[in-house]
Design an enzyme around this catalytic site. Structure first.
Site, PDB file in Angstrom:
ATOM      1  N   HIS A 373      60.038  10.703  38.236  1.00 45.03           N
ATOM      2  CA  HIS A 373      60.434  11.466  37.053  1.00 45.03           C
ATOM      3  C   HIS A 373      60.163  12.958  37.212  1.00 45.03           C
ATOM      4  O   HIS A 373      60.615  13.768  36.397  1.00 45.03           O
ATOM      5  CB  HIS A 373      59.686  10.930  35.825  1.00 45.03           C
ATOM      6  CG  HIS A 373      60.479  10.996  34.569  1.00 45.03           C
ATOM      7  ND1 HIS A 373      61.582  11.807  34.414  1.00 45.03           N
ATOM      8  CD2 HIS A 373      60.331  10.350  33.376  1.00 45.03           C
ATOM      9  CE1 HIS A 373      62.080  11.660  33.193  1.00 45.03           C
ATOM     10  NE2 HIS A 373      61.343  10.790  32.538  1.00 45.03           N
ATOM     11  N   ASP A 377      65.598  13.109  36.042  1.00 43.11           N
ATOM     12  CA  ASP A 377      65.504  12.923  34.593  1.00 43.11           C
ATOM     13  C   ASP A 377      66.028  11.545  34.210  1.00 43.11           C
ATOM     14  O   ASP A 377      66.753  10.896  34.974  1.00 43.11           O
ATOM     15  CB  ASP A 377      66.296  14.004  33.867  1.00 43.11           C
ATOM     16  CG  ASP A 377      65.684  15.389  34.046  1.00 43.11           C
ATOM     17  OD1 ASP A 377      64.442  15.462  34.193  1.00 43.11           O
ATOM     18  OD2 ASP A 377      66.438  16.387  34.038  1.00 43.11           O
TER      19      ASP A 377
END
Length: 402
Positions: A373, A377
């Site tokens: 992450h 995204d």
């Protein structure tokens, strides 16, 4: 006298463990005959004899850790094992007859320790394995071959249950040192969890179209290309297609930089008796279905036989892991650092789903994408998985680059 030293082990590999000596001091050796096995944190390396002669001394014993170019042994070049070393003649004694149970075996062969351990770990009766070593010695490769081609099991009379053992539980435990490969797997997986901001997103795919297409062309595919048409080539193609649209899933973090890769080196996770390895198919995005299937089959076989080289497991940019072959229905794969994405495949199961407002039975598979992450995204990860799903449910999209 010729020295035998640790060969170059590969990029970033600086030490190894001496796993098995195939020869003992005083044994005759031929050129290129295997002397020992070295176990690194990635692969097993065989060390051949550089000359013909007699192994005069072993410097690094089994279990020792050695660095690159360290001295392993020495060989007396051109000597023979027939002439015994000079020394006082032993006193002649009248041999004492031995009981049949004490008789020495017909040969002095001793199975390789790595073969003994591999057989014990996988419940293989090493007595039934044909040895390819000197005097019938069972080598590690012989056990691997026996595991890949199991013999029919003959039923035997059931054993009477043994009485529970009393005392400390430690008496019933066995302590075995982890192999360097297993240590590396453990370290890298934990590093991945500690370093990456790992998250997993899930979806499911209707495999009807892929299965129909495969059933229609598998015989013609095999006849023309000499390799079976499996599911992995479809998933590899689908992932390559999706990575072009979502390039951050094919990128990696290097310090404060993001390195985007304009190629796809696809890692295909493979389970082996020694542990999980990830051989890499380079430039998978430019390969055909047949080329991908041939590469997967060839590297899978080499992985099971422990014959993969260092360069074959480095440089991957994305990984596919198929837990479905073991019966997994759903799981969260762990990233293979420094990669930013890994796709988890699972079992195909017939389930009731709604199609055009009707309940139908379809072969369904859960898909899982674990991603870093820090660089990917949620929108990009979900979009990537949707593109893979769309390509598999309508393989024609791959041909039209849609």
């Amino acid at each position: 006298m010729t020295e035998v030293r640790v060969p170059t082990l590969g990029e970033s590999v600086t030490e190894a463990t001496v796993a098995t000596w195939f020869k003992q001091p005083g044994d005759a050796v031929a050129v290129d005959e295997m002397l020992c096995e070295l176990e690194t944190d990635k692969v097993t390396v065989e060390v051949p004899s550089p000359v013909a002669g007699v192994l005069s001394e072993i410097v690094a014993a089994e279990g020792e850790t050695v660095g690159v170019d360290a001295l392993l042994a020495s060989i007396t070049e051109g000597a023979t094992a027939d002439a015994p070393a000079a020394g006082p003649a032993p006193t002649a004694e009248k041999p004492t007859p031995k009981k049949p149970s004490e008789q020495a075996p017909a040969t002095d062969s001793k199975n390789a320790p790595s073969a003994e351990k591999l057989a014990a770990d996988n419940n293989v009766d090493i007595a039934n394995v044909d040895g390819s070593g000197r005097d019938g010695r069972v080598m590690k490769g012989d056990v691997l071959s026996a595991m890949n081609n199991p013999q029919p099991v003959v039923a035997s009379a059931p054993k009477a249950p043994s009485a529970p053992r009393s005392g400390d539980d430690a008496d019933r435990e066995e302590r075995v040192k982890m192999t360097r490969l297993r240590q590396t797997i453990a370290r890298r997986l934990k590093e991945s969890q500690n370093t990456a901001a790992m998250l997993t997103t899930y979806n499911e795919v209707d495999m009807s179209a892929v299965m129909d297409l495969r059933n229609e062309y598998k015989e013609l595919f095999l006849k023309k290309h000499g390799v079976k048409l499996g599911f992995m080539s479809f998933f590899t193609k689908a992932c390559c297609h999706a990575l072009k649209e979502i390039p951050e899933v094919n990128a990696e973090i290097d310090g404060t930089d993001v390195v985007y890769k304009n190629y796809v080196n696809m890692g295909i996770a493979a389970g082996t008796p020694s542990g999980l390895v990830v051989p890499v198919i380079r430039d998978a995005d430019s390969l055909s279905f047949a080329e991908i299937e041939k590469a997967i089959a060839e590297k899978g076989a080499r992985a099971r036989d422990g014959k993969l080289g260092m360069d074959e497991m480095q440089g991957g940019s994305f990984t596919i892991s198929n837990g479905g072959v073991y019966g997994s229905l759903l799981s969260s794969p762990i990233l293979n650092p420094p990669q930013s994405g890994i796709l988890g495949m699972h079992s195909i199961q017939k389930r009731a789903v709604v199609v055009n407002d009707e309940i139908v039975i379809r072969p369904m598979m859960y898909l899982a994408l674990s991603y870093d992450h820090r660089i990917v995204d949620g929108k990009g990860a979900v979009t990537f998985l949707v593109r893979v799903k769309e390509a598999l449910e309508d393989p024609r999209r791959l041909l039209m680059d849609l």
